[in-house]
Design a protein around this motif. Structure first.
Motif, PDB file in Angstrom:
ATOM      1  N   GLN A  14      45.038  31.940  35.625  1.00  0.00           N
ATOM      2  CA  GLN A  14      44.408  32.847  34.678  1.00  0.00           C
ATOM      3  C   GLN A  14      43.068  33.310  35.243  1.00  0.00           C
ATOM      4  O   GLN A  14      42.308  32.512  35.801  1.00  0.00           O
ATOM      5  CB  GLN A  14      44.197  32.151  33.333  1.00  0.00           C
ATOM      6  CG  GLN A  14      45.497  31.708  32.677  1.00  0.00           C
ATOM      7  CD  GLN A  14      46.431  32.866  32.402  1.00  0.00           C
ATOM      8  OE1 GLN A  14      46.059  33.833  31.724  1.00  0.00           O
ATOM      9  NE2 GLN A  14      47.640  32.797  32.937  1.00  0.00           N
ATOM     10  N   ALA A  15      42.806  34.599  35.091  1.00  0.00           N
ATOM     11  CA  ALA A  15      41.555  35.172  35.585  1.00  0.00           C
ATOM     12  C   ALA A  15      40.834  35.848  34.432  1.00  0.00           C
ATOM     13  O   ALA A  15      41.452  36.229  33.434  1.00  0.00           O
ATOM     14  CB  ALA A  15      41.840  36.187  36.686  1.00  0.00           C
ATOM     15  N   ARG A  16      39.525  35.981  34.610  1.00  0.00           N
ATOM     16  CA  ARG A  16      38.740  36.676  33.592  1.00  0.00           C
ATOM     17  C   ARG A  16      37.503  37.284  34.239  1.00  0.00           C
ATOM     18  O   ARG A  16      36.950  36.730  35.192  1.00  0.00           O
ATOM     19  CB  ARG A  16      38.345  35.745  32.456  1.00  0.00           C
ATOM     20  CG  ARG A  16      37.382  34.662  32.848  1.00  0.00           C
ATOM     21  CD  ARG A  16      37.123  33.681  31.699  1.00  0.00           C
ATOM     22  NE  ARG A  16      36.169  32.676  32.117  1.00  0.00           N
ATOM     23  CZ  ARG A  16      34.932  32.592  31.656  1.00  0.00           C
ATOM     24  NH1 ARG A  16      34.496  33.449  30.752  1.00  0.00           N
ATOM     25  NH2 ARG A  16      34.123  31.653  32.101  1.00  0.00           N
ATOM     26  N   ALA A  17      37.123  38.432  33.719  1.00  0.00           N
ATOM     27  CA  ALA A  17      35.870  39.059  34.150  1.00  0.00           C
ATOM     28  C   ALA A  17      34.726  38.391  33.398  1.00  0.00           C
ATOM     29  O   ALA A  17      34.906  37.934  32.265  1.00  0.00           O
ATOM     30  CB  ALA A  17      35.899  40.548  33.861  1.00  0.00           C
ATOM     31  N   LEU A  18      33.580  38.325  34.027  1.00  0.00           N
ATOM     32  CA  LEU A  18      32.389  37.744  33.403  1.00  0.00           C
ATOM     33  C   LEU A  18      31.395  38.869  33.115  1.00  0.00           C
ATOM     34  O   LEU A  18      30.571  39.216  33.954  1.00  0.00           O
ATOM     35  CB  LEU A  18      31.764  36.689  34.315  1.00  0.00           C
ATOM     36  CG  LEU A  18      32.696  35.540  34.714  1.00  0.00           C
ATOM     37  CD1 LEU A  18      32.015  34.603  35.697  1.00  0.00           C
ATOM     38  CD2 LEU A  18      33.161  34.783  33.486  1.00  0.00           C
ATOM     39  N   ALA A  30      34.108  37.971  38.547  1.00  0.00           N
ATOM     40  CA  ALA A  30      35.320  37.457  37.889  1.00  0.00           C
ATOM     41  C   ALA A  30      35.609  36.072  38.460  1.00  0.00           C
ATOM     42  O   ALA A  30      35.063  35.682  39.502  1.00  0.00           O
ATOM     43  CB  ALA A  30      36.500  38.390  38.129  1.00  0.00           C
ATOM     44  N   HIS A  32      38.914  32.809  38.609  1.00  0.00           N
ATOM     45  CA  HIS A  32      40.288  32.414  38.283  1.00  0.00           C
ATOM     46  C   HIS A  32      40.414  30.899  38.409  1.00  0.00           C
ATOM     47  O   HIS A  32      39.629  30.245  39.096  1.00  0.00           O
ATOM     48  CB  HIS A  32      41.316  33.138  39.172  1.00  0.00           C
ATOM     49  CG  HIS A  32      41.380  32.639  40.574  1.00  0.00           C
ATOM     50  ND1 HIS A  32      42.161  31.585  40.953  1.00  0.00           N
ATOM     51  CD2 HIS A  32      40.740  33.044  41.691  1.00  0.00           C
ATOM     52  CE1 HIS A  32      42.019  31.361  42.253  1.00  0.00           C
ATOM     53  NE2 HIS A  32      41.152  32.243  42.729  1.00  0.00           N
ATOM     54  N   ARG A  43      35.040  31.675  41.775  1.00  0.00           N
ATOM     55  CA  ARG A  43      34.311  32.821  41.212  1.00  0.00           C
ATOM     56  C   ARG A  43      33.945  33.759  42.353  1.00  0.00           C
ATOM     57  O   ARG A  43      33.496  33.323  43.413  1.00  0.00           O
ATOM     58  CB  ARG A  43      33.045  32.356  40.506  1.00  0.00           C
ATOM     59  CG  ARG A  43      32.250  33.514  39.901  1.00  0.00           C
ATOM     60  CD  ARG A  43      31.085  33.016  39.103  1.00  0.00           C
ATOM     61  NE  ARG A  43      31.566  32.269  37.957  1.00  0.00           N
ATOM     62  CZ  ARG A  43      30.794  31.505  37.191  1.00  0.00           C
ATOM     63  NH1 ARG A  43      29.511  31.382  37.456  1.00  0.00           N
ATOM     64  NH2 ARG A  43      31.307  30.857  36.172  1.00  0.00           N
TER      65      ARG A  43
END
Length: 172
Positions: A14-18, A30, A32, A43
């Protein structure tokens, strides 16, 4: 991830932008969790330093309870256009169709370089000799592969680990 067939994988990372660390048009960050079983989050921050100069900051951060844990052979792998190249330590210069390109990798505090490789079309051109038939290829579309340069660097150290890559045209 868990492979369950030729083209099927489960337990996707799972990845996400910060957003708090990102700036529109200037920087994006971002992360993961693809290394969560190792107790690590990766990061990456991409920052535009100027119109033709970029910085990529990679950090391997510890999940709870893994601060200071030792990591061996964390590998950074850049895939670049095929062309004449010149390597000086951890600085690679490549002649691309758009001009000469420089990739300069700098290790952060406590990061130890282990090895460097340049691979083209599955053949090791520089560094640690190993069987690498899948490295150094680019696929513009399904069923087509073209030679490319794989620039691979391995690092070791204790979490957290950070290194920086500057990507810029070569002047002159």
């Amino acid at each position: 991830m868990t492979r369950t067939g030729r083209f099927l994988w489960l337990d996707w990372a799972q990845a996400r932008a910060l957003p708090a660390e990102s700036q529109v048009g200037k920087r994006v960050t971002a992360e993961h969790d693809g290394y969560r079983q190792l107790g690590i989050v990766h990061r990456r921050t991409l920052e535009r330093l100027s119109d033709d100069r970029w910085q990529v900051l990679d950090s391997l951060l510890p999940l709870a309870g893994n601060q200071g844990r030792s990591v061996d052979d964390a590998i950074l792998h850049w895939l670049l256009p095929d062309g004449d190249w010149h390597l000086e330590g951890s600085i690679l210069k490549v002649q691309t169709p758009a001009g000469r390109l420089l990739l300069a990798v700098e290790m952060g505090p406590g990061v130890r370089p282990e090895w460097v490789q340049v691979i083209r079309a599955g053949v090791t051109l520089f560094g640690r000799e190993e069987e690498s038939p899948v490295f150094g290829w680019y696929s513009p579309t399904y069923g087509v592969k073209q030679p490319a340069l794989a620039f691979r660097l391995a690092f070791s150290g204790s979490l957290p680990l950070t290194w920086r890559t500057v990507i810029a045209p070569v002047q002159g």
